[in-house]
Design an enzyme around this catalytic site. Structure first.
Site, mmCIF file in Angstrom:
data_model
loop_
_atom_site.group_PDB
_atom_site.id
_atom_site.type_symbol
_atom_site.label_atom_id
_atom_site.label_comp_id
_atom_site.label_asym_id
_atom_site.label_seq_id
_atom_site.Cartn_x
_atom_site.Cartn_y
_atom_site.Cartn_z
ATOM 1 N N ILE A 34 90.373 17.121 -1.053
ATOM 2 C CA ILE A 34 90.334 16.823 0.378
ATOM 3 C C ILE A 34 90.792 18.021 1.226
ATOM 4 O O ILE A 34 90.429 18.131 2.408
ATOM 5 C CB ILE A 34 91.205 15.574 0.665
ATOM 6 C CG1 ILE A 34 90.750 14.860 1.925
ATOM 7 C CG2 ILE A 34 92.686 15.914 0.716
ATOM 8 C CD1 ILE A 34 91.350 13.473 2.103
ATOM 9 N N GLU A 99 101.816 17.395 -6.762
ATOM 10 C CA GLU A 99 101.964 16.431 -5.667
ATOM 11 C C GLU A 99 101.539 15.024 -6.070
ATOM 12 O O GLU A 99 102.127 14.041 -5.620
ATOM 13 C CB GLU A 99 101.104 16.864 -4.464
ATOM 14 C CG GLU A 99 101.662 18.058 -3.726
ATOM 15 C CD GLU A 99 100.703 18.567 -2.653
ATOM 16 O OE1 GLU A 99 99.706 17.877 -2.368
ATOM 17 O OE2 GLU A 99 100.959 19.659 -2.127
ATOM 18 N N HIS A 104 95.549 15.839 -13.318
ATOM 19 C CA HIS A 104 94.297 16.352 -12.775
ATOM 20 C C HIS A 104 94.187 17.843 -13.030
ATOM 21 O O HIS A 104 95.185 18.555 -13.075
ATOM 22 C CB HIS A 104 94.175 16.075 -11.275
ATOM 23 C CG HIS A 104 95.369 16.497 -10.474
ATOM 24 N ND1 HIS A 104 96.525 15.757 -10.449
ATOM 25 C CD2 HIS A 104 95.589 17.568 -9.677
ATOM 26 C CE1 HIS A 104 97.422 16.362 -9.666
ATOM 27 N NE2 HIS A 104 96.875 17.473 -9.194
HETATM 28 P P1 5GP Z 1 98.690 18.945 -7.125
HETATM 29 O O1 5GP Z 1 99.599 19.695 -6.208
HETATM 30 O O2 5GP Z 1 99.253 17.576 -7.486
HETATM 31 O O3 5GP Z 1 98.300 19.748 -8.335
HETATM 32 O O4 5GP Z 1 97.345 18.721 -6.336
HETATM 33 C C1 5GP Z 1 97.019 17.555 -5.651
HETATM 34 C C2 5GP Z 1 95.715 17.807 -4.932
HETATM 35 O O5 5GP Z 1 95.195 16.576 -4.514
HETATM 36 C C3 5GP Z 1 95.851 18.684 -3.693
HETATM 37 O O6 5GP Z 1 95.009 19.827 -3.829
HETATM 38 C C4 5GP Z 1 95.412 17.763 -2.557
HETATM 39 O O7 5GP Z 1 94.680 18.428 -1.533
HETATM 40 C C5 5GP Z 1 94.566 16.733 -3.276
HETATM 41 N N1 5GP Z 1 94.546 15.433 -2.631
HETATM 42 C C6 5GP Z 1 95.610 14.734 -2.174
HETATM 43 N N2 5GP Z 1 95.221 13.549 -1.647
HETATM 44 C C7 5GP Z 1 93.871 13.506 -1.789
HETATM 45 C C8 5GP Z 1 92.888 12.523 -1.450
HETATM 46 O O8 5GP Z 1 93.166 11.454 -0.907
HETATM 47 N N3 5GP Z 1 91.598 12.815 -1.758
HETATM 48 C C9 5GP Z 1 91.236 13.984 -2.381
HETATM 49 N N4 5GP Z 1 89.944 14.163 -2.629
HETATM 50 N N5 5GP Z 1 92.136 14.927 -2.707
HETATM 51 C C10 5GP Z 1 93.442 14.695 -2.429
#
Ligand code: 5GP
Length: 120
Positions: A34, A99, A104
């Site tokens: 997103i 986050e 993922h």
């Molecule tokens: P992390 O920091 O956990 O590795 O990455 C989480 C990712 O999830 C971030 O890049 C963030 O932009 C993405 N993200 C968070 N909420 C959403 C959402 O509701 N939809 C999508 N498509 N991506 C999300």
């Protein structure tokens, strides 16, 4: 760490929140991030409940790990990223700024991606 069934990716998997889907099979879902950090920024997630890479690598059955790995490579190829090149990344835990507590893989592409980590 206990899996939180209300995390945002669990809600996407249940269809409660929309996503821009790119790929889906029995074990895997992939969709656009997103808040993209590169022209192409894809998230690949297992459908199983795993908090992070640590959980997935320890507890997922071999078939799920194999399906996930194959799908990630296929998604990159199907989006034309294998020629120019791409970067894959998974954050685990606080030090890596994870986050969303559902495992993922990020796939970044579409520009020169620079050095692997930003220096302090
Ligand atoms: P992390 O920091 O956990 O590795 O990455 C989480 C990712 O999830 C971030 O890049 C963030 O932009 C993405 N993200 C968070 N909420 C959403 C959402 O509701 N939809 C999508 N498509 N991506 C999300």
């Amino acid at each position: 760490m206990v899996y939180d069934r209300n995390n945002i990716f669990a809600r996407i998997l249940r269809g409660e929140i929309p996503c821009r889907k790119l790929y889906e099979d029995e074990h895997v879902l992939a969709f656009h991030d997103i808040n993209p950090q590169a022209p192409t920024h894809i998230l690949v997630i297992p459908k199983g409940e795993y908090v992070s890479f640590d959980d997935f690598s320890q507890n997922a059955p071999g078939a799920e790990i194999a399906a996930f790995c194959r799908a990630a490579g296929r998604i990159a190829r199907e989006n034309g990223l294998d020629g120019p090149g791409y970067r894959i990344l998974a954050n685990h835990g606080a030090a890596a700024h994870q986050e969303v507590p559902h495992f993922h893989l990020h796939i970044f592409a579409g520009r020169l991606l620079g050095p692997m980590l930003v220096k302090d």
